[in-house]
Design a protein around this motif. Sequence first.
Motif, short mmCIF file in Angstrom:
data_model
loop_
_atom_site.label_atom_id
_atom_site.label_comp_id
_atom_site.label_asym_id
_atom_site.label_seq_id
_atom_site.Cartn_x
_atom_site.Cartn_y
_atom_site.Cartn_z
N GLY A 102 0.80 -1.22 0.00
CA GLY A 102 0.00 0.00 0.00
C GLY A 102 0.83 1.26 0.00
O GLY A 102 1.71 1.45 -0.83
N TYR A 103 0.59 2.12 0.94
CA TYR A 103 1.20 3.45 0.95
C TYR A 103 2.66 3.47 1.43
O TYR A 103 3.32 4.51 1.34
CB TYR A 103 0.39 4.40 1.84
N LYS A 104 3.17 2.35 1.90
CA LYS A 104 4.56 2.28 2.37
C LYS A 104 4.85 3.37 3.43
O LYS A 104 5.89 4.01 3.42
CB LYS A 104 5.54 2.41 1.21
N ARG A 105 3.90 3.56 4.33
CA ARG A 105 4.10 4.52 5.39
C ARG A 105 5.25 4.09 6.29
O ARG A 105 5.52 2.90 6.45
CB ARG A 105 2.80 4.67 6.20
#
Length: 118
Positions: A102-105
């Motif tokens: 996903g967003y690679k937070r």
Amino acid sequence: GQLVESGGGLVQPGGSLRLSCATSGFTFNRYRMSWYRQAPGKERELVAGISSAGGSTNYADSVKGRFTISRDNVKNTVYLQMNSLKPEDTAVYYCKALEVLGYKREYWGQGTQVTVSS
């Protein structure tokens, strides 16, 4: 997300410490967890990492055989067991969380000081 490290302190050469990184505010089992360290005047370096499910780990050559990373996906906590500590292990140790999909937070803790000295 929040990461809070603890367990640092002053220890004699050859001694042991166990660092903990308690997390909150994100889905822990979706994140790869790592420990980094930064000594005075040096760049931050990767010490150890562990996959989201805990089945895979990696270590810097300088700590292999002495440090062990582990995680508890129920307590949302990652650990770093440090044995046979050397003066060159002296640094501020940081915990990092990286979302694997996903967003690679990415989240970092505030760090905990480890000093190895006689």
